[in-house]
Motif scaffolding. Structure first.
Motif, PDB file in Angstrom:
ATOM      1  N   ASP A  66      11.917  12.425  -9.987  1.00  0.00           N
ATOM      2  CA  ASP A  66      12.086  11.061 -10.498  1.00  0.00           C
ATOM      3  C   ASP A  66      12.008   9.974  -9.434  1.00  0.00           C
ATOM      4  O   ASP A  66      11.430   8.914  -9.667  1.00  0.00           O
ATOM      5  CB  ASP A  66      13.430  10.944 -11.236  1.00  0.00           C
ATOM      6  N   ILE A  67      12.589  10.222  -8.276  1.00  0.00           N
ATOM      7  CA  ILE A  67      12.657   9.195  -7.239  1.00  0.00           C
ATOM      8  C   ILE A  67      11.400   9.184  -6.365  1.00  0.00           C
ATOM      9  O   ILE A  67      10.788   8.130  -6.148  1.00  0.00           O
ATOM     10  CB  ILE A  67      13.913   9.391  -6.362  1.00  0.00           C
ATOM     11  N   VAL A  68      10.993  10.341  -5.861  1.00  0.00           N
ATOM     12  CA  VAL A  68       9.836  10.417  -4.960  1.00  0.00           C
ATOM     13  C   VAL A  68       8.564   9.854  -5.597  1.00  0.00           C
ATOM     14  O   VAL A  68       7.831   9.114  -4.928  1.00  0.00           O
ATOM     15  CB  VAL A  68       9.639  11.856  -4.427  1.00  0.00           C
ATOM     16  N   PRO A  69       8.260  10.147  -6.868  1.00  0.00           N
ATOM     17  CA  PRO A  69       7.054   9.537  -7.451  1.00  0.00           C
ATOM     18  C   PRO A  69       7.093   8.003  -7.447  1.00  0.00           C
ATOM     19  O   PRO A  69       6.068   7.360  -7.206  1.00  0.00           O
ATOM     20  CB  PRO A  69       7.030  10.075  -8.881  1.00  0.00           C
ATOM     21  N   GLN A  70       8.253   7.417  -7.666  1.00  0.00           N
ATOM     22  CA  GLN A  70       8.364   5.958  -7.600  1.00  0.00           C
ATOM     23  C   GLN A  70       8.127   5.456  -6.172  1.00  0.00           C
ATOM     24  O   GLN A  70       7.457   4.449  -5.953  1.00  0.00           O
ATOM     25  CB  GLN A  70       9.757   5.507  -8.054  1.00  0.00           C
ATOM     26  N   MET A  71       8.679   6.181  -5.189  1.00  0.00           N
ATOM     27  CA  MET A  71       8.475   5.806  -3.794  1.00  0.00           C
ATOM     28  C   MET A  71       6.992   5.896  -3.434  1.00  0.00           C
ATOM     29  O   MET A  71       6.457   4.985  -2.789  1.00  0.00           O
ATOM     30  CB  MET A  71       9.298   6.722  -2.884  1.00  0.00           C
ATOM     31  N   ASN A  72       6.330   6.964  -3.851  1.00  0.00           N
ATOM     32  CA  ASN A  72       4.901   7.122  -3.561  1.00  0.00           C
ATOM     33  C   ASN A  72       4.077   5.993  -4.163  1.00  0.00           C
ATOM     34  O   ASN A  72       3.143   5.486  -3.533  1.00  0.00           O
ATOM     35  CB  ASN A  72       4.396   8.470  -4.070  1.00  0.00           C
ATOM     36  N   GLU A  73       4.424   5.589  -5.370  1.00  0.00           N
ATOM     37  CA  GLU A  73       3.704   4.483  -6.009  1.00  0.00           C
ATOM     38  C   GLU A  73       3.891   3.186  -5.224  1.00  0.00           C
ATOM     39  O   GLU A  73       2.930   2.447  -4.983  1.00  0.00           O
ATOM     40  CB  GLU A  73       4.170   4.292  -7.453  1.00  0.00           C
ATOM     41  N   ILE A  74       5.110   2.918  -4.787  1.00  0.00           N
ATOM     42  CA  ILE A  74       5.385   1.705  -4.013  1.00  0.00           C
ATOM     43  C   ILE A  74       4.641   1.744  -2.680  1.00  0.00           C
ATOM     44  O   ILE A  74       4.065   0.737  -2.241  1.00  0.00           O
ATOM     45  CB  ILE A  74       6.907   1.536  -3.801  1.00  0.00           C
ATOM     46  N   ILE A  75       4.623   2.900  -2.023  1.00  0.00           N
ATOM     47  CA  ILE A  75       3.910   3.037  -0.743  1.00  0.00           C
ATOM     48  C   ILE A  75       2.419   2.776  -0.943  1.00  0.00           C
ATOM     49  O   ILE A  75       1.798   2.030  -0.184  1.00  0.00           O
ATOM     50  CB  ILE A  75       4.161   4.427  -0.122  1.00  0.00           C
ATOM     51  N   ASN A  76       1.832   3.383  -1.979  1.00  0.00           N
ATOM     52  CA  ASN A  76       0.402   3.168  -2.254  1.00  0.00           C
ATOM     53  C   ASN A  76       0.101   1.702  -2.555  1.00  0.00           C
ATOM     54  O   ASN A  76      -0.891   1.152  -2.058  1.00  0.00           O
ATOM     55  CB  ASN A  76      -0.060   4.058  -3.406  1.00  0.00           C
ATOM     56  N   LEU A  77       0.932   1.062  -3.361  1.00  0.00           N
ATOM     57  CA  LEU A  77       0.729  -0.352  -3.674  1.00  0.00           C
ATOM     58  C   LEU A  77       0.852  -1.217  -2.411  1.00  0.00           C
ATOM     59  O   LEU A  77       0.098  -2.179  -2.235  1.00  0.00           O
ATOM     60  CB  LEU A  77       1.735  -0.818  -4.732  1.00  0.00           C
ATOM     61  N   SER A  78       1.779  -0.871  -1.541  1.00  0.00           N
ATOM     62  CA  SER A  78       1.967  -1.627  -0.297  1.00  0.00           C
ATOM     63  C   SER A  78       0.734  -1.535   0.590  1.00  0.00           C
ATOM     64  O   SER A  78       0.269  -2.539   1.136  1.00  0.00           O
ATOM     65  CB  SER A  78       3.190  -1.109   0.464  1.00  0.00           C
ATOM     66  N   PHE A  79       0.200  -0.322   0.752  1.00  0.00           N
ATOM     67  CA  PHE A  79      -0.992  -0.161   1.578  1.00  0.00           C
ATOM     68  C   PHE A  79      -2.217  -0.813   0.934  1.00  0.00           C
ATOM     69  O   PHE A  79      -3.048  -1.392   1.627  1.00  0.00           O
ATOM     70  CB  PHE A  79      -1.262   1.311   1.894  1.00  0.00           C
ATOM     71  N   ASP A  80      -2.307  -0.744  -0.397  1.00  0.00           N
ATOM     72  CA  ASP A  80      -3.410  -1.433  -1.081  1.00  0.00           C
ATOM     73  C   ASP A  80      -3.337  -2.937  -0.838  1.00  0.00           C
ATOM     74  O   ASP A  80      -4.355  -3.581  -0.590  1.00  0.00           O
ATOM     75  CB  ASP A  80      -3.382  -1.148  -2.586  1.00  0.00           C
ATOM     76  N   ALA A  81      -2.121  -3.491  -0.899  1.00  0.00           N
ATOM     77  CA  ALA A  81      -1.949  -4.934  -0.702  1.00  0.00           C
ATOM     78  C   ALA A  81      -2.289  -5.358   0.724  1.00  0.00           C
ATOM     79  O   ALA A  81      -2.766  -6.469   0.952  1.00  0.00           O
ATOM     80  CB  ALA A  81      -0.514  -5.339  -1.041  1.00  0.00           C
ATOM     81  N   ALA A  82      -2.076  -4.482   1.684  1.00  0.00           N
ATOM     82  CA  ALA A  82      -2.303  -4.828   3.090  1.00  0.00           C
ATOM     83  C   ALA A  82      -3.591  -4.229   3.649  1.00  0.00           C
ATOM     84  O   ALA A  82      -3.839  -4.308   4.844  1.00  0.00           O
ATOM     85  CB  ALA A  82      -1.119  -4.339   3.917  1.00  0.00           C
ATOM     86  N   ARG A  83      -4.425  -3.681   2.781  1.00  0.00           N
ATOM     87  CA  ARG A  83      -5.629  -2.964   3.215  1.00  0.00           C
ATOM     88  C   ARG A  83      -6.476  -3.765   4.210  1.00  0.00           C
ATOM     89  O   ARG A  83      -6.890  -3.253   5.240  1.00  0.00           O
ATOM     90  CB  ARG A  83      -6.476  -2.573   2.010  1.00  0.00           C
ATOM     91  N   GLU A  84      -6.739  -5.020   3.917  1.00  0.00           N
ATOM     92  CA  GLU A  84      -7.595  -5.822   4.805  1.00  0.00           C
ATOM     93  C   GLU A  84      -6.961  -6.043   6.175  1.00  0.00           C
ATOM     94  O   GLU A  84      -7.653  -6.075   7.182  1.00  0.00           O
ATOM     95  CB  GLU A  84      -7.935  -7.158   4.149  1.00  0.00           C
ATOM     96  N   LYS A  85      -5.652  -6.181   6.218  1.00  0.00           N
ATOM     97  CA  LYS A  85      -4.958  -6.392   7.492  1.00  0.00           C
ATOM     98  C   LYS A  85      -4.871  -5.106   8.301  1.00  0.00           C
ATOM     99  O   LYS A  85      -4.760  -5.143   9.519  1.00  0.00           O
ATOM    100  CB  LYS A  85      -3.549  -6.933   7.260  1.00  0.00           C
ATOM    101  N   LEU A  86      -4.913  -3.969   7.638  1.00  0.00           N
ATOM    102  CA  LEU A  86      -4.785  -2.680   8.318  1.00  0.00           C
ATOM    103  C   LEU A  86      -6.120  -2.057   8.680  1.00  0.00           C
ATOM    104  O   LEU A  86      -6.164  -1.070   9.409  1.00  0.00           O
ATOM    105  CB  LEU A  86      -4.005  -1.696   7.429  1.00  0.00           C
ATOM    106  N   ALA A  87      -7.204  -2.630   8.187  1.00  0.00           N
ATOM    107  CA  ALA A  87      -8.537  -2.068   8.458  1.00  0.00           C
ATOM    108  C   ALA A  87      -8.858  -2.155   9.941  1.00  0.00           C
ATOM    109  O   ALA A  87      -8.414  -3.083  10.624  1.00  0.00           O
ATOM    110  CB  ALA A  87      -9.594  -2.816   7.642  1.00  0.00           C
ATOM    111  N   PRO A  88      -9.633  -1.207  10.454  1.00  0.00           N
ATOM    112  CA  PRO A  88     -10.025  -1.267  11.876  1.00  0.00           C
ATOM    113  C   PRO A  88     -10.724  -2.591  12.177  1.00  0.00           C
ATOM    114  O   PRO A  88     -11.515  -3.075  11.379  1.00  0.00           O
ATOM    115  CB  PRO A  88     -10.997  -0.095  12.037  1.00  0.00           C
TER     116      PRO A  88
END
Length: 142
Positions: A66-88
């Motif tokens: 129950d908890i880990v799937p929610q954490m994984n979703e938040i992590i994925n959304l966070s990286f998606d939101a910052a994708r351009e800033k994190l790109a090489p």
């Protein structure tokens, strides 16, 4: 794997006078006389946390289901939101730019309804000594 940080005081939502019952930061908790009165190092492993959540929810909830799937979703959304800033930043992708990585630490809160909330993302997180060898081996295997 990871750990959940705990406080040295029993949590009471109606008592806001003691900030130490609300802050789980290791450096802050380690300064109190009550440090480690509930758990060694004020930490629970994910397996211990799963058992605690299962018991407190009468078996209806669990850390891994129950908890880990929610954490994984938040992590994925966070990286998606910052994708351009994190790109090489290199326009010419070379071997050197592909051999670098950064470790991020995600801190979460879980409320009484087992909903997960993102507290912060650390670009240079502290890590439990016990986990460092496992993380190193995982990086080598990758």
């Amino acid at each position: 794997d990871g750990v959940a940080r705990t406080t040295s005081y029993q949590y009471d939502l109606n008592d806001l006078s003691n900030p130490l019952q609300h802050l789980t930061n290791h450096c802050i908790q380690a300064t109190t006389a009550e440090y480690q009165q509930f758990e060694e190092g004020n930490e629970l492993s994910f397996t211990q946390l799963d058992a605690y959540i299962s018991k407190s929810s009468s078996g209806s909830k669990g850390w891994f289901n129950d908890i880990v799937p929610q954490m994984n979703e938040i992590i994925n959304l966070s990286f998606d939101a910052a994708r351009e800033k994190l790109a090489p930043v290199h326009t010419d992708v070379n071997r050197e730019s592909l051999s670098q990585f950064q470790l991020f630490g995600f801190d979460f809160l879980v409320d009484s309804q087992y909903k997960v909330w993102l507290l912060e993302i650390n670009g240079s997180p502290a890590s439990r000594e016990l986990l460092k060898s496992h993380m190193s081996l995982s990086l080598i295997d990758t």
